[in-house]
Design an enzyme around this catalytic site. Structure first.
Site, mmCIF file in Angstrom:
data_model
loop_
_atom_site.group_PDB
_atom_site.id
_atom_site.type_symbol
_atom_site.label_atom_id
_atom_site.label_comp_id
_atom_site.label_asym_id
_atom_site.label_seq_id
_atom_site.Cartn_x
_atom_site.Cartn_y
_atom_site.Cartn_z
ATOM 1 N N MET A 187 52.027 -40.048 -45.182
ATOM 2 C CA MET A 187 51.895 -41.459 -44.832
ATOM 3 C C MET A 187 53.029 -41.929 -43.903
ATOM 4 O O MET A 187 53.186 -43.109 -43.658
ATOM 5 C CB MET A 187 51.838 -42.330 -46.088
ATOM 6 C CG MET A 187 53.165 -42.591 -46.770
ATOM 7 S SD MET A 187 53.961 -41.135 -47.450
ATOM 8 C CE MET A 187 52.811 -40.700 -48.746
ATOM 9 N N SER A 188 53.783 -40.983 -43.360
ATOM 10 C CA SER A 188 54.928 -41.343 -42.525
ATOM 11 C C SER A 188 54.511 -41.697 -41.097
ATOM 12 O O SER A 188 53.894 -40.878 -40.405
ATOM 13 C CB SER A 188 55.913 -40.171 -42.468
ATOM 14 O OG SER A 188 56.853 -40.351 -41.421
ATOM 15 N N PRO A 189 54.879 -42.886 -40.612
ATOM 16 C CA PRO A 189 54.558 -43.225 -39.220
ATOM 17 C C PRO A 189 55.329 -42.359 -38.236
ATOM 18 O O PRO A 189 54.850 -42.057 -37.146
ATOM 19 C CB PRO A 189 54.969 -44.696 -39.099
ATOM 20 C CG PRO A 189 56.026 -44.881 -40.140
ATOM 21 C CD PRO A 189 55.621 -43.988 -41.277
ATOM 22 N N ALA A 192 56.179 -39.200 -38.715
ATOM 23 C CA ALA A 192 55.468 -37.923 -38.628
ATOM 24 C C ALA A 192 54.249 -38.062 -37.723
ATOM 25 O O ALA A 192 53.950 -37.165 -36.916
ATOM 26 C CB ALA A 192 55.060 -37.448 -40.019
#
EC number: 5.99.1.4
Length: 199
Positions: free
Chosen positions: A12-14, A16
């Site tokens: 859920m990392s922006p 990444a």
């Protein structure tokens, strides 16, 4: 000599999301072997001094949005700064990617990872919903059976092993890239990752 990269990220990392396609390209260009290792930041933050987004100081939260907008515009990648399904549980997608990496290989896992990240940040989809994950499997040409396989204790053990590997490597944020024991944190360090792979 073919280099190996451990690619640690949260689904859920922006950050990444913003770095994923570039990382995949540069790793392929360098002929590197990528080990796809989605991790649970909820288990890593307490060990490393990190804080969940909601617990960070207001000025840090505000600046995060500024930087996300800057990188989105610079990289010409669509990004919803406040997506409908965020925060979102990352465990279901991390287990699924872990199973795909194990059964179908890193290229398939990287392809699925990109679809999962884009689902959150570009397409307003809930990656904790099995129906969304089933659709992403179909979209990426992977077996529908992987979804059921991702809901087993064995799949959870795979995902847990990735998180433990991240802890052992000193990882504290996402995305992180580890090359022969050397840690690179953040999609804005991909130039250094590329140099290391080509050295």
């Amino acid at each position: 000599m073919r280099r190996q990269v451990d690619y640690f990220f949260a689904t859920m990392s922006p950050w990444a999301y913003l770095g994923h396609a570039r990382f995949v390209r540069l790793a392929a260009n360098a002929g590197a072997e990528v080990r796809v290792r989605p991790m649970d930041l909820g288990k890593i933050f307490p060990l490393s001094g990190g804080l969940p987004l909601a617990k960070r100081a207001p000025q840090r939260q505000a600046y995060r949005l500024v930087e996300l907008r800057r990188f989105s515009e610079w990289l010409q990648l669509p990004l919803n700064l406040q997506p409908r399904y965020f925060p979102v549980a990352g465990d279901p997608s991390a287990r699924l990617i872990s199973v795909v990496a194990e059964r179908d290989g890193s290229a398939a896992a990287l392809h699925l990872s990109g679809a999962v990240l884009a689902a959150v940040w570009a397409h307003e989809q809930d990656i904790a919903d099995p129906a969304t994950l089933a659709a992403l499997l179909q979209q990426t040409g992977l077996s529908a059976e992987r979804l059921a396989e991702s809901q087993t204790d064995a799949a959870q053990a795979l995902a847990d092993a990735h998180t433990q590997a991240a802890i052992d490597a000193g990882v504290f944020g996402a995305p992180s890239y580890v090359i022969e024991g050397e840690l690179f944190w953040g999609q804005d360090r991909l130039d250094f990752v590329e140099r290391r792979l080509l050295a």
